[in-house]
Design an enzyme around this catalytic site. Structure first.
Site, PDB file in Angstrom:
ATOM      1  N   ARG A  23       0.853  -1.188   0.000  1.00  0.00           N
ATOM      2  CA  ARG A  23       0.000   0.000   0.000  1.00  0.00           C
ATOM      3  C   ARG A  23       0.895   1.246   0.000  1.00  0.00           C
ATOM      4  O   ARG A  23       1.961   1.246   0.621  1.00  0.00           O
ATOM      5  CB  ARG A  23      -0.900   0.041   1.245  1.00  0.00           C
ATOM      6  CG  ARG A  23      -2.003  -1.005   1.282  1.00  0.00           C
ATOM      7  CD  ARG A  23      -3.110  -0.725   0.262  1.00  0.00           C
ATOM      8  NE  ARG A  23      -4.206  -1.661   0.347  1.00  0.00           N
ATOM      9  CZ  ARG A  23      -4.367  -2.743  -0.421  1.00  0.00           C
ATOM     10  NH1 ARG A  23      -3.484  -3.024  -1.356  1.00  0.00           N
ATOM     11  NH2 ARG A  23      -5.417  -3.531  -0.273  1.00  0.00           N
ATOM     12  N   HIS A  33      -1.307  -0.080  -9.598  1.00  0.00           N
ATOM     13  CA  HIS A  33      -1.903  -0.967  -8.581  1.00  0.00           C
ATOM     14  C   HIS A  33      -2.445  -2.245  -9.241  1.00  0.00           C
ATOM     15  O   HIS A  33      -3.640  -2.553  -9.142  1.00  0.00           O
ATOM     16  CB  HIS A  33      -3.028  -0.245  -7.811  1.00  0.00           C
ATOM     17  CG  HIS A  33      -3.357  -0.955  -6.521  1.00  0.00           C
ATOM     18  ND1 HIS A  33      -3.720  -0.289  -5.372  1.00  0.00           N
ATOM     19  CD2 HIS A  33      -3.375  -2.274  -6.197  1.00  0.00           C
ATOM     20  CE1 HIS A  33      -3.949  -1.173  -4.409  1.00  0.00           C
ATOM     21  NE2 HIS A  33      -3.742  -2.389  -4.888  1.00  0.00           N
TER      22      HIS A  33
HETATM   23  N1  LIG Z   1      -0.569  -4.276  -5.056  1.00  0.00           N
HETATM   24  C1  LIG Z   1      -1.440  -5.243  -5.181  1.00  0.00           C
HETATM   25  O1  LIG Z   1      -1.897  -5.518  -6.290  1.00  0.00           O
HETATM   26  C2  LIG Z   1      -1.839  -6.059  -3.980  1.00  0.00           C
HETATM   27  C3  LIG Z   1      -2.582  -7.236  -4.197  1.00  0.00           C
HETATM   28  C4  LIG Z   1      -2.876  -8.040  -3.089  1.00  0.00           C
HETATM   29  C5  LIG Z   1      -2.451  -7.674  -1.822  1.00  0.00           C
HETATM   30  N2  LIG Z   1      -1.753  -6.509  -1.659  1.00  0.00           N
HETATM   31  C6  LIG Z   1      -1.291  -6.137  -0.300  1.00  0.00           C
HETATM   32  O2  LIG Z   1      -0.473  -7.183   0.225  1.00  0.00           O
HETATM   33  C7  LIG Z   1      -0.725  -7.258   1.617  1.00  0.00           C
HETATM   34  C8  LIG Z   1      -0.240  -8.593   2.166  1.00  0.00           C
HETATM   35  O3  LIG Z   1      -1.130  -9.631   1.770  1.00  0.00           O
HETATM   36  P1  LIG Z   1      -1.024 -11.114   2.384  1.00  0.00           P
HETATM   37  O4  LIG Z   1      -2.162 -11.868   1.849  1.00  0.00           O
HETATM   38  O5  LIG Z   1       0.343 -11.665   2.214  1.00  0.00           O
HETATM   39  O6  LIG Z   1      -1.238 -10.790   3.951  1.00  0.00           O
HETATM   40  P2  LIG Z   1      -1.035 -11.766   5.212  1.00  0.00           P
HETATM   41  O7  LIG Z   1      -1.093 -13.193   4.796  1.00  0.00           O
HETATM   42  O8  LIG Z   1      -1.968 -11.272   6.266  1.00  0.00           O
HETATM   43  O9  LIG Z   1       0.470 -11.472   5.669  1.00  0.00           O
HETATM   44  C9  LIG Z   1       0.839 -10.293   6.294  1.00  0.00           C
HETATM   45  C10 LIG Z   1       2.274 -10.421   6.780  1.00  0.00           C
HETATM   46  O10 LIG Z   1       2.680  -9.152   7.318  1.00  0.00           O
HETATM   47  C11 LIG Z   1       3.203  -9.357   8.641  1.00  0.00           C
HETATM   48  N3  LIG Z   1       2.933  -8.185   9.488  1.00  0.00           N
HETATM   49  C12 LIG Z   1       1.752  -7.576   9.734  1.00  0.00           C
HETATM   50  N4  LIG Z   1       1.918  -6.532  10.588  1.00  0.00           N
HETATM   51  C13 LIG Z   1       3.231  -6.500  10.888  1.00  0.00           C
HETATM   52  C14 LIG Z   1       4.027  -5.675  11.712  1.00  0.00           C
HETATM   53  N5  LIG Z   1       3.500  -4.670  12.421  1.00  0.00           N
HETATM   54  N6  LIG Z   1       5.353  -5.929  11.790  1.00  0.00           N
HETATM   55  C15 LIG Z   1       5.904  -6.970  11.104  1.00  0.00           C
HETATM   56  N7  LIG Z   1       5.205  -7.788  10.291  1.00  0.00           N
HETATM   57  C16 LIG Z   1       3.885  -7.558  10.184  1.00  0.00           C
HETATM   58  C17 LIG Z   1       2.475 -10.584   9.162  1.00  0.00           C
HETATM   59  O11 LIG Z   1       3.216 -11.141  10.252  1.00  0.00           O
HETATM   60  P3  LIG Z   1       2.746 -12.530  10.963  1.00  0.00           P
HETATM   61  O12 LIG Z   1       2.974 -13.609   9.924  1.00  0.00           O
HETATM   62  O13 LIG Z   1       3.647 -12.663  12.130  1.00  0.00           O
HETATM   63  O14 LIG Z   1       1.283 -12.356  11.291  1.00  0.00           O
HETATM   64  C18 LIG Z   1       2.427 -11.456   7.902  1.00  0.00           C
HETATM   65  O15 LIG Z   1       3.637 -12.162   7.745  1.00  0.00           O
HETATM   66  C19 LIG Z   1      -2.225  -7.019   1.716  1.00  0.00           C
HETATM   67  O16 LIG Z   1      -2.602  -6.567   3.003  1.00  0.00           O
HETATM   68  C20 LIG Z   1      -2.464  -5.963   0.651  1.00  0.00           C
HETATM   69  O17 LIG Z   1      -2.393  -4.678   1.213  1.00  0.00           O
HETATM   70  C21 LIG Z   1      -1.441  -5.709  -2.710  1.00  0.00           C
END
Ligand SMILES: NC(=O)c1ccc[n+]([C@@H]2O[C@H](COP(=O)([O-])OP(=O)(O)OC[C@H]3O[C@@H](n4cnc5c(N)ncnc54)[C@H](OP(=O)(O)O)[C@@H]3O)[C@@H](O)[C@H]2O)c1
Length: 318
Positions: A233, A281
């Site tokens: 983001r 995006h």
């Molecule tokens: N640009 C695009 O087209 C696009 C598309 C899809 C998604 N996204 C973005 O990608 C993000 C990630 O997606 P995902 O499915 O991989 O999410 P996810 O499975 O919820 O993984 C989030 C990761 O971030 C870590 N995290 C969260 N808060 C943290 C903090 N304060 N300090 C350190 N680590 C932290 C979590 O740690 P833990 O494992 O310890 O919980 C986890 O490893 C989404 O939220 C979205 O914003 C972007």
């Protein structure tokens, strides 16, 4: 019994394929469902599916058993008033992890192999007739990549980068055990993680803890000249700090898919910057068939009283 499912999408053209795919997937699992496209509505729906929900839709569906988002991130949804007791379930991967891996590997390899430099030299030399100049070879092994966020998407990206020979560091709230990845857990390890990395990839969810996390002090700790890839983001990044560090040469450049303001304004300094690669995006798009199949399985599991993955923890905001 026929399940009643409410669905909202930004426009009707986007909603119909979702309705068809979900009906098909539920039927394949033996579940019969009727799906209303907002502003059509049921008096007592069982589930709601949202893509770009407005407050009106949420207010009309306060009694549902669960609210499914049609994406991985929930930061937009959590800005609205969603009843605290309503379970929110997000897409886990749903075809996005492979797309993220393609995007990040492409951006990292483009930088390491200096394809951006060659492209620009070949264009400018077309008039001048020069610059047919191979550069010193560089290898992925010289560019340790630090992935912030080792969840559904980040862990897949780590695997893909390793296959090209990149050393990979992963940072998340809790440390992980992923073969070949140096794992860093929590805020106390952030400085060490950054100092061990040269290319930084942001794959974090946007939460109060991660907003503005990527600022001058953090980027300065990367091995120089570093490189930054943001596919999470825009609000994770203090954009003026990123620009200043690229202009000072501490960072060689950036590949950015997300921005604080989207669409990125035409006058934004990123637009014309020669060392910043931009995409709108689109690093990973929700794939309807994979995601509808996942949601259908989760609905059937919930109906059986089973627990499902992807449940958003409201206290962590992801
Ligand atoms: N640009 C695009 O087209 C696009 C598309 C899809 C998604 N996204 C973005 O990608 C993000 C990630 O997606 P995902 O499915 O991989 O999410 P996810 O499975 O919820 O993984 C989030 C990761 O971030 C870590 N995290 C969260 N808060 C943290 C903090 N304060 N300090 C350190 N680590 C932290 C979590 O740690 P833990 O494992 O310890 O919980 C986890 O490893 C989404 O939220 C979205 O914003 C972007």
């Amino acid at each position: 019994m026929k399940l009643k499912i409410a669905l909202t999408c930004p426009d009707a053209d986007a909603a119909k394929p979702w309705r068809n795919a979900l009906t098909t997937q539920l039927l394949a699992l033996g579940a019969d469902a009727e799906i209303a496209l907002w502003p059509e509505r049921f008096a007592d729906p069982d589930y709601a599916l949202v893509w770009g929900a407005g407050q009106g839709f949420l207010d009309a569906h306060r009694g549902v058993k669960a609210l499914f988002t049609l994406g991985a991130g929930v930061d937009g949804l959590l800005k609205l008033d969603v009843p605290a007791a309503m379970p929110i379930i997000r897409i886990e991967d749903g075809g996005m992890a492979a797309q993220m891996a393609e995007y990040v590997c492409h951006a990292a390899l483009r930088h390491v192999r200096q394809f951006d430099v060659y492209e620009s030299a070949m264009r400018t030399s077309a008039a001048g007739g020069g610059a047919w100049q191979p550069l010193e070879p560089r290898r992925p092994a010289q560019f340790p990549v630090g992935i912030m966020g080792m969840g559904a998407l980040g862990s897949r990206v780590a695997q893909a980068l390793q296959a090209f020979g990149f050393p990979v560091n992963g940072w998340s709230r809790s440390a992980k055990e992923i073969p070949g990845v140096a794992s860093f857990g929590g805020e106390a390890s952030l400085d060490r993680f950054l100092q061990a990395s040269r290319i930084l990839v942001c794959m974090l969810p946007l939460t109060p803890d991660t907003r503005d996390l990527i600022n001058r002090a953090r980027l300065q700790q990367l091995q120089s000249p570093g490189y930054f890839i943001n596919v999470a983001r825009g609000a994770h990044v203090v954009e003026a700090d990123l620009l200043a560090l690229i202009d000072s040469g501490h960072l060689a450049g950036a590949a950015l898919d997300v921005f604080r303001e989207e669409p990125l304004p035409a006058s934004h300094p990123f637009r014309a910057h020669p060392r910043i690669a931009l995409t709108p995006h689109t690093a990973a798009q929700t794939l309807i068939d994979e995601s509808a199949q996942q949601i259908a399985h989760k609905i059937v599991a919930l109906e059986r009283g089973e627990s499902v993955g992807g449940l958003v923890d409201r206290s962590r905001a992801y």
